[in-house]
Enzyme design. Structure first.
Site, PDB file in Angstrom:
ATOM      1  N   HIS A 118       0.867  -1.182   0.000  1.00  0.00           N
ATOM      2  CA  HIS A 118       0.000   0.000   0.000  1.00  0.00           C
ATOM      3  C   HIS A 118       0.906   1.236   0.000  1.00  0.00           C
ATOM      4  CE1 HIS A 118      -2.858   2.859   1.859  1.00  0.00           C
ATOM      5  NE2 HIS A 118      -3.829   2.002   1.562  1.00  0.00           N
ATOM      6  N   ASP A 195       3.407  -4.325   7.649  1.00  0.00           N
ATOM      7  CA  ASP A 195       2.179  -3.541   7.549  1.00  0.00           C
ATOM      8  C   ASP A 195       1.024  -4.512   7.802  1.00  0.00           C
ATOM      9  OD1 ASP A 195      -0.175  -2.402   6.750  1.00  0.00           O
ATOM     10  OD2 ASP A 195       0.556  -1.679   4.820  1.00  0.00           O
ATOM     11  N   GLN A 198      -4.145  -5.069   6.983  1.00  0.00           N
ATOM     12  CA  GLN A 198      -5.114  -6.083   6.544  1.00  0.00           C
ATOM     13  C   GLN A 198      -4.924  -7.410   7.264  1.00  0.00           C
ATOM     14  OE1 GLN A 198      -7.660  -5.367   4.726  1.00  0.00           O
ATOM     15  NE2 GLN A 198      -6.992  -3.342   4.083  1.00  0.00           N
ATOM     16  N   LYS A 221      -9.904  -0.974  10.875  1.00  0.00           N
ATOM     17  CA  LYS A 221      -9.971  -2.162  10.006  1.00  0.00           C
ATOM     18  C   LYS A 221     -10.404  -3.390  10.806  1.00  0.00           C
ATOM     19  CE  LYS A 221      -7.337  -0.171   6.616  1.00  0.00           C
ATOM     20  NZ  LYS A 221      -7.823   0.239   5.312  1.00  0.00           N
ATOM     21  N   CYS A 359      -4.859   2.570  -3.509  1.00  0.00           N
ATOM     22  CA  CYS A 359      -3.610   3.081  -2.912  1.00  0.00           C
ATOM     23  C   CYS A 359      -2.450   2.132  -3.157  1.00  0.00           C
ATOM     24  CB  CYS A 359      -3.758   3.334  -1.416  1.00  0.00           C
ATOM     25  SG  CYS A 359      -5.007   4.541  -1.044  1.00  0.00           S
TER      26      CYS A 359
HETATM   27  N1  PMP Z   1      -1.763  -0.694   4.521  1.00  0.00           N
HETATM   28  C1  PMP Z   1      -2.736  -1.445   3.995  1.00  0.00           C
HETATM   29  C2  PMP Z   1      -2.391  -2.819   3.482  1.00  0.00           C
HETATM   30  C3  PMP Z   1      -4.049  -0.961   3.943  1.00  0.00           C
HETATM   31  O1  PMP Z   1      -5.005  -1.715   3.422  1.00  0.00           O
HETATM   32  C4  PMP Z   1      -4.321   0.325   4.443  1.00  0.00           C
HETATM   33  C5  PMP Z   1      -5.712   0.918   4.386  1.00  0.00           C
HETATM   34  N2  PMP Z   1      -6.343   0.793   3.162  1.00  0.00           N
HETATM   35  C6  PMP Z   1      -3.276   1.062   5.005  1.00  0.00           C
HETATM   36  C7  PMP Z   1      -2.010   0.532   5.012  1.00  0.00           C
HETATM   37  C8  PMP Z   1      -3.483   2.444   5.548  1.00  0.00           C
HETATM   38  O2  PMP Z   1      -4.282   2.407   6.676  1.00  0.00           O
HETATM   39  P1  PMP Z   1      -4.786   3.776   7.333  1.00  0.00           P
HETATM   40  O3  PMP Z   1      -5.398   4.575   6.216  1.00  0.00           O
HETATM   41  O4  PMP Z   1      -5.788   3.333   8.337  1.00  0.00           O
HETATM   42  O5  PMP Z   1      -3.599   4.447   7.919  1.00  0.00           O
END
Ligand code: PMP
Length: 401
Positions: A118, A195, A198, A221, A359
């Site tokens: 991401h 990270d 998920q 999440k 993203c």
């Molecule tokens: N990493 C991953 C794999 C995600 O799916 C997301 C959220 N879509 C994020 C990072 C970012 O999370 P946040 O917007 O809650 O900081």
């Protein structure tokens, strides 16, 4: 299932005249009543600033917030509450580490991320490399969405100082072998940041077992509130990293020319944190543990299998990431149809999916697409909802292709 769904009143909404089918859980999950009640309870009965008041309410709020830290520590298998830093979410957690890690990077050093990351775990490291002169290296993914661990080993032999990768990609939905990848990286002297945005809601996470140096996640999440997340770090790293932000709460003593910083975890928690959200994180974790990770995984794997099977029968439909360990997320495109149009048709039917680059623009380029449609599952989704998704996508195919 009835008992689970009952806890999420929002799921009873109608959208465009149809019962809502909420399949955008990878973006954010819905919140159980216990979480929204806790937010309200906090503001109605406890609201006060924490860590600095002698008065009763402030002490109540402080212990409620610190109990959440203890709860998170146990939830993740961390040894000490000082290793749990509250942040705004995964993004801030990664930025906190990447920003401080610049002090340990110089020209000629390497950082390894993956093409499946991401932007939250890609851009902070890319920028840390650009600013420090370190080399930014990128691990590709295979056709089926998995990593080739032999290639990973070759990348590691070039000696990166930091390796950052997703527990589960938000597009490909494959659970990566975190423990094995961490052990491989450590054997080559690299630190590891996972990270877990998920991962946290879909697999039990035991940081002591995984042995990673950092694990980042967002409460929203995992059925919790927005605005709060967690950075777990190994103590030696958290001690070494410089503070990320300066201000109240994070200092020990401020003099005219110098400042000494507070001990962990407060060194990284400048300013007033998201107190109500921290308080409401506890019932979110209670909810997940009440369902149980074994049940959750079995349920989400079954929904994923149904979706892969049903969608896989639609002519001209391409699924991204079908490798082993695929669960919870199904990303796809219909040949000849724009992903956004598929999303709009599904929305007309009350089905909420996400469309776009998720993203993950480097991954989209790697897959040779501009974007895709993503359905993602949670504890409250049903087989009937997956059938409605499949029927909706069939309808979109008839209309668009
Ligand atoms: N990493 C991953 C794999 C995600 O799916 C997301 C959220 N879509 C994020 C990072 C970012 O999370 P946040 O917007 O809650 O900081």
């Amino acid at each position: 299932m009835h008992d689970i769904r009952r806890q999420f009143p929002l799921l009873d909404r109608k959208i465009n005249g149809n019962p809502l089918v909420y399949l955008d859980n990878a973006a954010t999950t819905q919140k159980p009543r216990a979480v929204t009640d806790a937010m309200l309870d906090y503001y109605r009965n406890i609201n006060s600033n924490i860590h600095r008041g002698v008065h009763h309410l402030s002490q109540l709020a402080t212990s409620a917030f610190e109990e959440s830290r203890q709860r998170v520590m146990k939830f993740m298998g961390a040894a000490q509450h000082e290793q749990i830093i509250f942040t705004r979410g995964t993004t801030e957690a990664v930025n906190l580490v990447a920003n401080g890690f610049r002090d340990f990077l110089k020209k000629g050093d390497r950082v390894l991320v993956t093409i499946a990351d991401h932007h939250s775990n890609f851009v902070p490291w890319q920028q840390a490399c650009l600013r420090s002169g370190a080399t930014f290296d990128i691990m590709p993914v295979e056709e089926d969405g998995t990593f080739d661990l032999e290639l990973f080993g070759r990348k590691l032999s070039q000696g990166p100082k930091m390796v950052a990768f997703p527990h589960i990609s938000n597009v490909l939905g494959i659970e990566n072998p975190v423990k094995e990848m961490t052990a491989m990286a450590h054997a080559c002297g690299a630190a590891v940041l996972v990270d877990g945005a998920q991962g946290i809601a879909h697999c039990p996470v035991d940081v002591a077992d995984l042995d990673c140096d950092f694990y980042c996640w967002s409460a929203h999440k995992i059925y919790g509130p927005t605005g709060i997340g967690v950075l777990y770090g190994k103590r030696e790293w958290l001690e070494k990293l410089p503070p990320y932000q300066f201000g109240g709460e994070m200092i020990e003593e401020v003099e005219l020319e110098r400042t000494t910083f507070a001990a962990l975890p407060f060194k990284f928690e400048a300013g007033t944190p998201a107190i109500a959200e921290g308080f409401a994180l506890k019932p979110a974790l209670d909810f997940v543990q009440g369902v149980g990770f074994d049940n959750l995984r079995e349920h989400e794997s079954e929904l994923t299998r149904m979706a892969l099977d049903g969608l896989g029968r639609i002519k001209g439909l391409r699924i991204y990431g079908k490798g082993e360990g695929h669960s919870g997320v199904v990303s796809f495109n219909l040949d000849g149809a724009y992903h956004y149009d598929v999303g709009v048709i599904l929305d007309q039917l009350g089905i909420a999916v996400r469309t776009g680059h998720h993203c993950a623009q480097p991954l989209m380029k790697h897959l040779g697409v501009q974007g895709c449609v993503r359905a993602s599952f949670a504890a409250y989704n049903t087989g009937e909802e997956v059938e409605r998704l499949v029927a909706g996508v069939k309808k979109a195919a008839e209309m668009l292709v």
